[in-house]
Design an enzyme around this catalytic site. Structure first.
Site, PDB file in Angstrom:
ATOM      1  N   TRP A 176       0.856  -1.185   0.000  1.00 58.16           N
ATOM      2  CA  TRP A 176       0.000   0.000   0.000  1.00 58.16           C
ATOM      3  C   TRP A 176       0.899   1.244   0.000  1.00 58.16           C
ATOM      4  CZ3 TRP A 176      -1.918   2.632   4.917  1.00 58.16           C
ATOM      5  CH2 TRP A 176      -2.889   3.585   4.614  1.00 58.16           C
ATOM      6  N   ASP A 183      -0.354  -5.533   9.608  1.00 55.40           N
ATOM      7  CA  ASP A 183      -1.314  -4.481   9.284  1.00 55.40           C
ATOM      8  C   ASP A 183      -2.657  -5.140   8.965  1.00 55.40           C
ATOM      9  OD1 ASP A 183      -2.696  -2.274   8.531  1.00 55.40           O
ATOM     10  OD2 ASP A 183      -1.494  -1.804   6.763  1.00 55.40           O
ATOM     11  N   ALA A 197      -6.180  -4.139   8.165  1.00 58.66           N
ATOM     12  CA  ALA A 197      -7.117  -3.059   7.804  1.00 58.66           C
ATOM     13  C   ALA A 197      -8.424  -3.592   7.239  1.00 58.66           C
ATOM     14  CB  ALA A 197      -6.458  -2.108   6.802  1.00 58.66           C
ATOM     15  N   LYS A 241     -12.813   0.353   7.197  1.00 58.04           N
ATOM     16  CA  LYS A 241     -13.514  -0.430   6.181  1.00 58.04           C
ATOM     17  C   LYS A 241     -14.597  -1.301   6.808  1.00 58.04           C
ATOM     18  CE  LYS A 241     -10.562   1.541   3.794  1.00 58.04           C
ATOM     19  NZ  LYS A 241      -9.361   1.378   3.094  1.00 58.04           N
TER      20      LYS A 241
HETATM   21  C1  LIG Z   1      -3.299  -1.722   3.908  1.00 59.58           C
HETATM   22  C2  LIG Z   1      -3.910  -0.608   4.691  1.00 59.58           C
HETATM   23  N1  LIG Z   1      -3.454  -0.354   5.903  1.00 59.58           N
HETATM   24  C3  LIG Z   1      -3.966   0.613   6.660  1.00 59.58           C
HETATM   25  C4  LIG Z   1      -4.982   1.414   6.198  1.00 59.58           C
HETATM   26  C5  LIG Z   1      -5.436   2.469   7.142  1.00 59.58           C
HETATM   27  O1  LIG Z   1      -6.642   3.004   7.064  1.00 59.58           O
HETATM   28  P1  LIG Z   1      -7.199   4.114   8.042  1.00 59.58           P
HETATM   29  O2  LIG Z   1      -6.066   4.957   8.540  1.00 59.58           O
HETATM   30  O3  LIG Z   1      -8.134   4.879   7.189  1.00 59.58           O
HETATM   31  O4  LIG Z   1      -7.877   3.397   9.163  1.00 59.58           O
HETATM   32  C6  LIG Z   1      -5.492   1.205   4.907  1.00 59.58           C
HETATM   33  C7  LIG Z   1      -6.538   2.052   4.338  1.00 59.58           C
HETATM   34  O5  LIG Z   1      -6.756   2.137   3.157  1.00 59.58           O
HETATM   35  C8  LIG Z   1      -4.929   0.160   4.146  1.00 59.58           C
HETATM   36  O6  LIG Z   1      -5.364  -0.115   2.911  1.00 59.58           O
END
Ligand SMILES: Cc1ncc(COP(=O)(O)O)c(C=O)c1O
Length: 399
Positions: free
Chosen positions: A130, A211, A213, A246
């Site tokens: 990401w 991670d 998410a 999400k």
């Molecule tokens: C792989 C991954 N990690 C972490 C996040 C963190 O999302 P947020 O900070 O919006 O909770 C995302 C959001 O798109 C993600 O795709």
């Protein structure tokens, strides 16, 4: 002072959003932005979240500060959701959890913790990963390196190459892993691969940073954390960044958490004192509203049941689009070369086509995706899946 600052290039995804908005073709399709969309193209407020929010507002009597750690009941519920109730790391009181401003906040605090504990450690991130991982972790000052993970053109996990690279990492280095629904590839590790990875991490004394998410977007709330639970059961030190953007649709409320597993209860206390100090030094305290909603929902069996059902609805909508897109691509290309889309997990897959094809899809067919050919499957609707598949076939044939 500011004369020293040149204007930066806009973020690629923001540039794409601007172009999408300016496109007035009625057939345009946004596969770029990484948010869930329902069949009307909305990113909905879940019904269970709406009800929990009403309950929170009705019960709330103050807006006074909570704490740097956030809500205790939220943090405990997060641990149970991620690790399960009987997990040995929790039973051994070796886990500590910090409510954080989204998954990003959790990743950043985790990076600062690593930097405080082991400033010379390298963090190994998957190639591809990401896009935000690099600035989020790198701006803490940590060195980053990539390990091979997925071959987009061949649509294949590069697991052997991944192991081979990590085998050479020095003890004490950190390995960032996507717990499930890998972003951007949609390619996850199988159970036997998690076990092989665990063996390597143990032998090489590497520290995993998971991670998480998309819990619930792959196969289900428990199935999606099987790898996390396995790793946290057998390794002395683990970091886990979770996000409720999400799976609860709480994107803008900024709800996430950092779980840290330490070697012993007393180590965990010491580590947590640093975690709290880091949070205070960056943003002092996490925003409360979204976490209050999540905590209310996690604690109420009826709301929780509704959540599980609504989450299954989101997951199935994505799975259906995967199946349909693969079917239509088979029909329009006359080959099974895009069948991999059906079998991957989560919101994203990489089409695995050159930038020229991505450009052609945008310029001729009004289909928008990032230049690495990442598609958000939740951006596709039953009424335009055939259109997307045919456009992909045309754009590839012209390449
Ligand atoms: C792989 C991954 N990690 C972490 C996040 C963190 O999302 P947020 O900070 O919006 O909770 C995302 C959001 O798109 C993600 O795709």
């Amino acid at each position: 002072m500011f004369q020293e600052l040149d204007r930066l290039n806009p973020d690629a995804i923001l540039g794409l959003m601007t172009r999408f908005r300016a496109d007035d073709a009625p057939t345009k399709v946004d596969l770029g932005v990484g948010v869930f969309r329902d069949l009307s193209g909305n990113t909905p407020i879940l019904d269970c979240v709406r009800r929990a929010e009403q309950a929170v507002l009705a019960a709330q009597s103050t807006k006074s500060y909570v704490s740097a750690a956030g809500r205790e009941e939220f943090n405990l519920a997060v641990e149970a959701l991620v690790l399960g109730n009987g997990h040995p790391a929790r039973a051994g009181r070796r886990t500590r959890t910090l409510q954080a401003p989204g998954g990003c906040g959790a990743l950043r605090v985790g990076a600062e913790l690593i930097r405080a504990a082991a400033p010379t450690a390298t963090v190994h991130v998957s190639d591809p990963t990401w896009g935000n991982h690099i600035p989020l972790l790198g701006s803490s000052g940590l060195r980053l390196e990539r390990y091979p993970y997925y071959d987009a053109a061949a649509h294949e996990l590069r697991f052997e190459a991944m192991l081979e690279r990590l085998e050479r990492a020095p003890a004490g280095d950190v390995v960032l892993l996507h717990a499930c629904c890998h972003n951007p590839s949609g390619a996850d590790l199988h159970a036997s691969q998690w076990r092989a990875l665990l063996d390597l991490l143990q032998r090489r004394r590497l520290v995993p940073f998971l991670d998480l998410a998309y819990q619930g977007f792959g196969d289900g709330l428990d199935a999606d954390v099987a790898g996390v639970r396995l790793i946290a059961e057998h390794l002395p030190e683990v970091l886990i960044a979770t996000s409720y953007s999400k799976n609860l649709g709480l994107y803008r409320e900024r709800v996430g958490a950092l779980i840290v597993v330490s070697e012993s209860e007393s180590r965990a206390d010491a580590v947590y004192s640093h975690v709290l100090q880091i949070a205070r030094s960056i943003y002092s305290m996490p925003p409360d509203h979204g976490a209050a909603i999540a905590a209310c929902l996690f604690a109420d069996s009826e709301l929780r049941e509704s959540w599980v059902a609504e989450l299954a609805g989101m997951r199935n909508r994505i799975k259906e689009m995967r199946v349909l897109l693969a079917q239509h691509l088979r029909a329009s290309t006359g080959s099974g070369s895009f069948d991999f889309i059906r079998d991957q997990r989560g919101m994203f897959s990489l089409l695995g086509v050159p930038v020229a094809v991505v450009d052609r899809l945008r310029d001729r067919h009004h289909i928008y995706m990032t230049s690495d050919s990442r598609m958000n499957l939740a951006g596709i609707m039953p009424y335009n899946v055939k259109y997307v598949a045919e456009a992909v076939a045309l754009a590839c044939a012209d390449a």
